[in-house]
Design an enzyme around this catalytic site. Structure first.
Site, PDB file in Angstrom:
ATOM      1  N   HIS A 182       1.063  -1.424  -0.164  1.00  0.00           N
ATOM      2  CA  HIS A 182       0.142   0.037  -0.040  1.00  0.00           C
ATOM      3  C   HIS A 182       0.472   1.605   0.340  1.00  0.00           C
ATOM      4  O   HIS A 182       0.379   2.705   0.845  1.00  0.00           O
ATOM      5  CB  HIS A 182      -0.670   0.756   1.445  1.00  0.00           C
ATOM      6  CG  HIS A 182      -2.115   0.787   0.552  1.00  0.00           C
ATOM      7  ND1 HIS A 182      -2.908   1.269   1.267  1.00  0.00           N
ATOM      8  CD2 HIS A 182      -2.959  -0.794   0.440  1.00  0.00           C
ATOM      9  CE1 HIS A 182      -4.263   1.505   1.010  1.00  0.00           C
ATOM     10  NE2 HIS A 182      -4.972   0.450  -0.111  1.00  0.00           N
ATOM     11  N   HIS A 282      -8.467  -3.279 -10.391  1.00  0.00           N
ATOM     12  CA  HIS A 282      -8.186  -2.577  -9.051  1.00  0.00           C
ATOM     13  C   HIS A 282      -9.807  -2.129  -9.152  1.00  0.00           C
ATOM     14  O   HIS A 282      -9.992  -1.424 -10.116  1.00  0.00           O
ATOM     15  CB  HIS A 282      -7.336  -1.734  -8.905  1.00  0.00           C
ATOM     16  CG  HIS A 282      -7.470  -1.131  -7.590  1.00  0.00           C
ATOM     17  ND1 HIS A 282      -8.113   0.353  -6.903  1.00  0.00           N
ATOM     18  CD2 HIS A 282      -7.363  -1.340  -6.227  1.00  0.00           C
ATOM     19  CE1 HIS A 282      -8.614   0.573  -5.947  1.00  0.00           C
ATOM     20  NE2 HIS A 282      -7.711  -0.598  -5.017  1.00  0.00           N
TER      21      HIS A 282
END
Length: 380
Positions: A182, A282
């Site tokens: 992340h 995503h």
């Protein structure tokens, strides 16, 4: 088909739906969700309405080009998310008007079903193990988890032990795992963590460094055999171009609600195919974005796996991609796969009454702010 109305609906948990209607009564839906910045995206629709109300809805590529290039300033998350939602809605509208699925308009399917994975949380090995079993019971064969809440430039090597233990606990439950850094991990620790995770053999490591640190990502890509995935914070084929040219990425993850919708993600995927790079969109988002992903997945040879925000997801307040579907069976998961919807357009029917009702009272959503143990700001 003349565009008469372009509406937006901010709905829980953090999504922005787009509805396009023509004078002839044809309707299409898209998703322009940009988590935490919904109002900015809604603002971008002011100019899109001025440009495209009265335009032929069938001219999708013309609308995309004008929407992207016509304002002089282009790209970025806000403008591209707005264009993404409009683009999805136009594909949905056209498919419905012609009575065929979007995948048919894109040239037909190369696969009938799409493998999906889901996110899991947990700070301890036993917690992620239980979460993995819950996903396995839902029908998933693969999951993704965050690597860590914090690793600074020189954290203790002992901090890596917990990451490896949690990943191993998931693998022990018989599931494959992707590990999302992340963008939280700085380069010195990212190198160490990637080396330690090699023994777990994850599907991929995601955003091991922030995408703006392209030099660091290039260095890291030379040091690990684990596939590197990234792209949720890239918005056009030009953003992806240097990562492909420099051989940094193995799996690209454009978000169809951020990266120009169906039209642009199809181009990004085709460009990646020429570099032998796979596509895994995503999508921790809603039903329209997910349905759009299925259209791309079913028509893209280099597609590998799709993110799916099905139930027990984080920060949803009880809403997931099934909430707004009139027919919730359309995304049924069997042995890790979702069948490509056969219906016209995006292949889904939405509960418009519920969308309008929840949009009236929704107050918006903001990204949570995290801090490290010393009080410093940490990446979400």
């Amino acid at each position: 088909m003349t565009i008469e109305r372009i509406e937006t609906f901010a709905v829980p948990p953090r999504w922005l739906f787009v509805r396009v209607e023509t004078k002839e009564g044809a309707v299409g839906w898209g998703e322009a969700s940009l988590e935490g910045h919904g109002e900015a995206v809604e603002g971008a629709f002011v100019s899109l309405r001025e440009r495209f109300i009265g335009h032929d809805a069938a001219e999708i590529e013309e609308i995309w080009q004008i929407g992207y290039r016509g304002g002089f300033y282009r790209g970025g998350p806000v403008l591209m998310s707005a264009l993404s939602g409009l683009d999805q809605a136009l594909w949905d509208l056209k498919g419905r008007a012609l009575g065929v699925p979007v995948w048919q308009l894109l040239g037909g399917r190369v696969r009938d079903q799409v493998e999906c994975y889901a996110w899991i949380g947990g700070d301890r090995p036993d917690e992620v193990g239980e979460a993995a079993l819950a996903r396995k019971a839902q029908g998933f064969r693969a999951v993704k988890m965050n690597a860590t809440s914090e690793l600074n430039w020189l954290s203790s090597p002992r901090d890596l032990d917990g990451v490896v233990a949690r990943a191993a606990a998931v693998k022990a439950k018989g599931l494959d795992i992707g590990i999302d850094f992340h963008g939280r991990v700085h380069k010195p620790m990212a190198r160490r963590l990637a080396k330690r995770l090699a023994e777990i053999e994850p599907l991929f490591i995601e955003e091991p460094l922030l995408s703006e640190n392209i030099e660091g990502l290039e260095q890291l890509s030379r040091m690990t055999t684990i596939p590197i995935a990234l792209g949720e914070r890239l918005y056009t084929r030009w953003d992806f171009k240097p990562f492909l040219e420099r051989g940094i990425v193995d799996i690209i993850q454009p978000d169809l609600a951020h990266a120009g919708g169906i039209s642009e993600v199809r181009r990004i995927a085709a460009m990646a195919e020429a570099y032998d790079v796979a596509l895994a969109p995503h999508c921790p988002l809603g039903p329209i974005a997910f349905a759009s992903c299925l259209q791309i997945a079913s028509t893209t040879p280099n597609f590998v796996i799709e993110e799916m925000s099905l139930g027990i997801h984080y920060n949803t307040g009880g809403h997931d991609l099934m909430t707004y579907l009139a027919d919730k069976s359309v995304f049924a998961l069997t042995d890790g796969f979702v069948q490509v919807p056969p219906g016209p357009g995006l292949g889904i029917d939405l509960d418009e009454t519920l969308i309008r009702e929840l949009a009236r009272d929704f107050k918006g959503w903001r990204n949570p702010i995290f801090r490290t143990k010393d009080g410093n700001f940490a990446e979400w």
